[in-house]
Design a protein around this motif. Structure first.
Motif, PDB file in Angstrom:
ATOM      1  N   ALA A 213       0.848  -1.188   0.000  1.00 51.91           N
ATOM      2  CA  ALA A 213       0.000   0.000   0.000  1.00 51.91           C
ATOM      3  C   ALA A 213       0.886   1.241   0.000  1.00 51.91           C
ATOM      4  O   ALA A 213       1.801   1.364   0.811  1.00 51.91           O
ATOM      5  N   VAL A 214       0.614   2.165  -0.924  1.00 56.99           N
ATOM      6  CA  VAL A 214       1.401   3.394  -1.027  1.00 56.99           C
ATOM      7  C   VAL A 214       0.461   4.567  -1.305  1.00 56.99           C
ATOM      8  O   VAL A 214      -0.687   4.385  -1.721  1.00 56.99           O
ATOM      9  N   ALA A 215       0.974   5.754  -1.050  1.00 58.03           N
ATOM     10  CA  ALA A 215       0.311   6.987  -1.488  1.00 58.03           C
ATOM     11  C   ALA A 215       1.200   7.615  -2.553  1.00 58.03           C
ATOM     12  O   ALA A 215       2.411   7.742  -2.368  1.00 58.03           O
ATOM     13  N   ILE A 216       0.607   8.003  -3.687  1.00 51.94           N
ATOM     14  CA  ILE A 216       1.361   8.530  -4.823  1.00 51.94           C
ATOM     15  C   ILE A 216       0.964   9.981  -5.066  1.00 51.94           C
ATOM     16  O   ILE A 216      -0.222  10.299  -5.196  1.00 51.94           O
ATOM     17  N   SER A 217       1.968  10.844  -5.120  1.00 57.53           N
ATOM     18  CA  SER A 217       1.743  12.253  -5.426  1.00 57.53           C
ATOM     19  C   SER A 217       2.570  12.613  -6.656  1.00 57.53           C
ATOM     20  O   SER A 217       3.773  12.342  -6.701  1.00 57.53           O
ATOM     21  N   THR A 218       1.949  13.200  -7.665  1.00 54.41           N
ATOM     22  CA  THR A 218       2.663  13.562  -8.894  1.00 54.41           C
ATOM     23  C   THR A 218       2.435  15.038  -9.216  1.00 54.41           C
ATOM     24  O   THR A 218       1.414  15.623  -8.828  1.00 54.41           O
ATOM     25  N   SER A 219       3.374  15.615  -9.938  1.00 60.99           N
ATOM     26  CA  SER A 219       3.239  17.002 -10.380  1.00 60.99           C
ATOM     27  C   SER A 219       4.101  17.214 -11.615  1.00 60.99           C
ATOM     28  O   SER A 219       5.046  16.459 -11.859  1.00 60.99           O
ATOM     29  N   SER A 220       3.768  18.234 -12.386  1.00 63.57           N
ATOM     30  CA  SER A 220       4.526  18.569 -13.585  1.00 63.57           C
ATOM     31  C   SER A 220       5.732  19.426 -13.220  1.00 63.57           C
ATOM     32  O   SER A 220       5.682  20.227 -12.286  1.00 63.57           O
ATOM     33  N   LEU A 221       6.810  19.234 -13.976  1.00 63.41           N
ATOM     34  CA  LEU A 221       7.988  20.090 -13.859  1.00 63.41           C
ATOM     35  C   LEU A 221       8.021  20.969 -15.107  1.00 63.41           C
ATOM     36  O   LEU A 221       8.002  20.461 -16.225  1.00 63.41           O
ATOM     37  N   HIS A 222       8.055  22.268 -14.930  1.00 68.67           N
ATOM     38  CA  HIS A 222       8.005  23.133 -16.107  1.00 68.67           C
ATOM     39  C   HIS A 222       8.769  24.422 -15.860  1.00 68.67           C
ATOM     40  O   HIS A 222       8.982  24.843 -14.718  1.00 68.67           O
ATOM     41  N   ASP A 223       9.224  25.024 -16.955  1.00 66.19           N
ATOM     42  CA  ASP A 223       9.830  26.343 -16.880  1.00 66.19           C
ATOM     43  C   ASP A 223       8.750  27.361 -17.235  1.00 66.19           C
ATOM     44  O   ASP A 223       7.554  27.080 -17.135  1.00 66.19           O
ATOM     45  N   GLU A 224       9.164  28.531 -17.648  1.00 67.02           N
ATOM     46  CA  GLU A 224       8.177  29.575 -17.920  1.00 67.02           C
ATOM     47  C   GLU A 224       7.313  29.277 -19.137  1.00 67.02           C
ATOM     48  O   GLU A 224       6.213  29.796 -19.253  1.00 67.02           O
ATOM     49  N   GLU A 225       7.801  28.448 -20.048  1.00 69.20           N
ATOM     50  CA  GLU A 225       7.083  28.274 -21.318  1.00 69.20           C
ATOM     51  C   GLU A 225       6.492  26.888 -21.512  1.00 69.20           C
ATOM     52  O   GLU A 225       5.412  26.748 -22.077  1.00 69.20           O
ATOM     53  N   GLU A 226       7.174  25.808 -21.050  1.00 69.63           N
ATOM     54  CA  GLU A 226       6.706  24.468 -21.373  1.00 69.63           C
ATOM     55  C   GLU A 226       7.004  23.490 -20.249  1.00 69.63           C
ATOM     56  O   GLU A 226       7.794  23.765 -19.341  1.00 69.63           O
ATOM     57  N   THR A 227       6.361  22.321 -20.343  1.00 73.08           N
ATOM     58  CA  THR A 227       6.613  21.233 -19.397  1.00 73.08           C
ATOM     59  C   THR A 227       7.929  20.558 -19.749  1.00 73.08           C
ATOM     60  O   THR A 227       8.150  20.170 -20.895  1.00 73.08           O
ATOM     61  N   VAL A 228       8.802  20.411 -18.748  1.00 73.72           N
ATOM     62  CA  VAL A 228      10.118  19.805 -18.998  1.00 73.72           C
ATOM     63  C   VAL A 228      10.244  18.427 -18.341  1.00 73.72           C
ATOM     64  O   VAL A 228      11.270  17.759 -18.496  1.00 73.72           O
ATOM     65  N   GLY A 229       9.205  17.996 -17.637  1.00 68.73           N
ATOM     66  CA  GLY A 229       9.263  16.678 -17.005  1.00 68.73           C
ATOM     67  C   GLY A 229       8.155  16.506 -15.983  1.00 68.73           C
ATOM     68  O   GLY A 229       7.192  17.286 -15.928  1.00 68.73           O
ATOM     69  N   ALA A 230       8.289  15.449 -15.180  1.00 63.14           N
ATOM     70  CA  ALA A 230       7.282  15.158 -14.154  1.00 63.14           C
ATOM     71  C   ALA A 230       7.973  14.563 -12.933  1.00 63.14           C
ATOM     72  O   ALA A 230       9.046  13.949 -13.027  1.00 63.14           O
ATOM     73  N   LEU A 231       7.353  14.757 -11.795  1.00 63.37           N
ATOM     74  CA  LEU A 231       7.869  14.276 -10.513  1.00 63.37           C
ATOM     75  C   LEU A 231       6.832  13.388  -9.848  1.00 63.37           C
ATOM     76  O   LEU A 231       5.638  13.703  -9.859  1.00 63.37           O
ATOM     77  N   ALA A 232       7.291  12.260  -9.289  1.00 67.26           N
ATOM     78  CA  ALA A 232       6.401  11.378  -8.527  1.00 67.26           C
ATOM     79  C   ALA A 232       7.043  11.097  -7.177  1.00 67.26           C
ATOM     80  O   ALA A 232       8.229  10.788  -7.089  1.00 67.26           O
ATOM     81  N   ILE A 233       6.250  11.237  -6.116  1.00 72.73           N
ATOM     82  CA  ILE A 233       6.689  10.913  -4.761  1.00 72.73           C
ATOM     83  C   ILE A 233       5.824   9.749  -4.267  1.00 72.73           C
ATOM     84  O   ILE A 233       4.592   9.828  -4.297  1.00 72.73           O
ATOM     85  N   ILE A 234       6.491   8.676  -3.832  1.00 73.05           N
ATOM     86  CA  ILE A 234       5.791   7.468  -3.390  1.00 73.05           C
ATOM     87  C   ILE A 234       5.986   7.327  -1.882  1.00 73.05           C
ATOM     88  O   ILE A 234       7.121   7.237  -1.397  1.00 73.05           O
ATOM     89  N   ILE A 235       4.892   7.297  -1.146  1.00 73.93           N
ATOM     90  CA  ILE A 235       4.941   7.197   0.310  1.00 73.93           C
ATOM     91  C   ILE A 235       4.511   5.799   0.730  1.00 73.93           C
ATOM     92  O   ILE A 235       3.437   5.329   0.340  1.00 73.93           O
ATOM     93  N   ASP A 236       5.351   5.131   1.507  1.00 74.37           N
ATOM     94  CA  ASP A 236       5.072   3.778   1.976  1.00 74.37           C
ATOM     95  C   ASP A 236       4.027   3.844   3.091  1.00 74.37           C
ATOM     96  O   ASP A 236       4.235   4.484   4.128  1.00 74.37           O
ATOM     97  N   LEU A 237       2.893   3.178   2.882  1.00 79.42           N
ATOM     98  CA  LEU A 237       1.807   3.194   3.865  1.00 79.42           C
ATOM     99  C   LEU A 237       1.742   1.910   4.694  1.00 79.42           C
ATOM    100  O   LEU A 237       0.827   1.753   5.497  1.00 79.42           O
ATOM    101  N   ARG A 238       2.720   1.021   4.524  1.00 79.21           N
ATOM    102  CA  ARG A 238       2.645  -0.259   5.238  1.00 79.21           C
ATOM    103  C   ARG A 238       2.669  -0.078   6.751  1.00 79.21           C
ATOM    104  O   ARG A 238       1.896  -0.710   7.479  1.00 79.21           O
TER     105      ARG A 238
END
Length: 474
Positions: A213-238
């Protein structure tokens, strides 16, 4: 410095000296020419005119020598400046590949520039070191990908939670390395700037077949003009789920304990009457009366019910613990004597791997009760021939007892219910043995862990604090 001195000396020897000698020789020749002219014309030149002529010649030679020296000095300065610039440029190139590179410090303004660059590089190394330590030690999984889906960052926690080695993940496309779909979907949504839940709880399946069991949080990585990637944080809920289950179980067992205590007292009195009258009837029957078999069955079943009632009482109101510092190896030996029957010894080989002087503050009788139950269960799990390993060790502030059998193993569905009261897989079991053992181990501030695989045996791991009243770091 040595090179520059040698260069200046060479210039004087090869350029300036010949010019000076030539000027002296030329001046002498000029004097003779003037004197010859005086004799030929008969008009002698005054000393003033001769000095003016010589001065003109000296000025010419001084200008020539100054020009040569100036050009030489300019060449030396330009050469040194070019060398310093090249060293700084090479140092910057090396820094882009190796952050530990230092630029050789030069004199003058270029030396100050090199020193500033080295100081900046040192600060960057410190920042990177702190960042790397944070990522390495973080209990949460952290994954970053670029806009093309290539994994840029995959920390150890992400590897542990996903079951994918970092070497396999880094540089690969996140959709091609076997990440759980519950993680792939929000990353894809973050890359396309689709709205996603800030944090979502999921059950992810790892490549080894285990689910967590985990909790997943994601968000976009971007500069002023465009998206340059994505970030995911995985939290262990065990751990969180385990604590929640423990609280629910404690609440459930507290109510069950009160109910069991009341029922036990209500049942024990009628049982006593049934057993007493059965014995009276048995005494009044003839020895060969077939009805004596019925009274014997009644007494046997009453005794069995009485054991269940006593188990209920023990579960509802366990006796107060009397802690003392003892050698756990000795307690194990004393418990093994109770099961050392020929039938047991003939089928099962005991392998003892005791640590040296594993001492802990425990209630001897309660620990014996726990161990006896676990030894009997391990022996019953082995149908024909097999082994039981008993391992003891001391780890920091904990004492550990491991009981490992070579039986058929236990499925996870059964493991989840093993400590529930009245749950049993035995035809004549009461389902209270492991429930009481679990309760007693908790009274010691410890816990029981079960690790099992089908057809590969089962391990019961007892973890106890060395001192009562101290925190158990498990």
């Amino acid at each position: 410095m040595k090179f520059r001195a040698n260069l200046i000396l060479s210039v004087f020897l090869l350029v300036v000296t010949p010019i000076v000698i030539t000027s002296l020789v030329t001046m002498e020749a000029a004097d003779r020419a003037l004197q010859a002219q005086n004799l030929k014309t008969g008009y002698p030149l005054s000393l003033e005119k001769i000095e003016i002529a010589r001065l003109r010649e000296n000025i010419v030679y001084i200008v020539i020598i100054g020009t040569v020296v100036s050009l030489t000095g300019a060449g030396i300065f330009t050469s040194e400046l070019s060398g310093s610039v090249n060293k700084i440029k090479q140092g910057l190139d090396n820094l882009s590949h190796d952050a530990n590179t230092a630029i050789d410090v030069q004199r003058g303004i270029m030396g100050e520039i090199a020193t500033s660059i080295n100081q900046l590089a040192e600060k960057l190394r410190e920042t990177r070191s702190h960042r790397d330590a944070l990522l390495e030690c973080s209990p949460n999984g952290i994954i970053t990908i670029d806009k093309f889906g290539k994994i840029i960052l995959f920390n150890p926690a992400a590897s542990s939670l996903s079951g994918i080695p970092p070497g396999t993940a880094l540089g690969a496309n996140y959709q091609e390395i076997g990440l759980p779909p519950a993680l792939v979907r929000p990353l894809a949504a973050a890359l396309t700037k689709q709205p996603t839940d800030m944090t979502k709880e999921e059950i992810i399946s790892r490549p080894d077949g285990n689910s967590i069991a985990v909790a997943i949080s994601t968000s976009s990585l971007h500069d002023e003009e465009e998206t340059v990637g994505a970030l995911a944080i995985i939290i262990d809920l065990r751990e969180k789920r385990l604590l929640e289950a423990q609280v629910l179980r404690a609440n459930r067992l507290a109510g069950l304990g009160e109910l069991a205590a009341g029922i036990a007292h209500e049942i024990r009195n009628p049982l006593t009457a049934v057993k007493g009258y059965s014995q009276v009837l048995d005494d009044e029957l003839e020895l060969d009366d077939p009805r004596r078999e019925y009274t014997a069955v009644i007494v046997k079943e009453v005794n069995r019910l009485d054991r269940i009632v006593q188990g209920l009482l023990d579960f509802a109101r366990p006796s107060a613990s009397r802690f003392e510092l003892v050698n756990l190896n000795q307690i194990i030996e004393e418990t093994l004597v109770l099961i050392a029957k020929p039938a047991f010894k003939h089928r099962i080989e005991l392998r003892k791997e005791y640590g040296e002087k594993v001492l802990a503050e425990v209630d001897k009788d309660q620990i014996k009760q726990i161990l006896l139950n676990l030894f009997i269960n391990a022996g019953q799990a082995i149908q024909d021939q097999g082994t039981i390993r008993i391992v003891t060790e001391q780890k920091e502030e904990q004492a550990v007892i491991r009981i490992i059998d070579s039986g058929p193993g236990i499925s996870q569905a059964i493991i989840d219910k093993l400590f529930d009261p009245f749950f049993t897989t035995k035809e004549e079991g009461t389902g209270l043995g492991l429930a009481i053992a679990h309760q007693l181990i908790e009274l010691h501030g410890g816990k029981i862990e079960i690790h099992s695989r089908l057809n590969a045996g089962t391990e019961f791991k007892l973890i106890l604090p060395l001192r009562q009243g101290s925190d158990l770091n498990v």
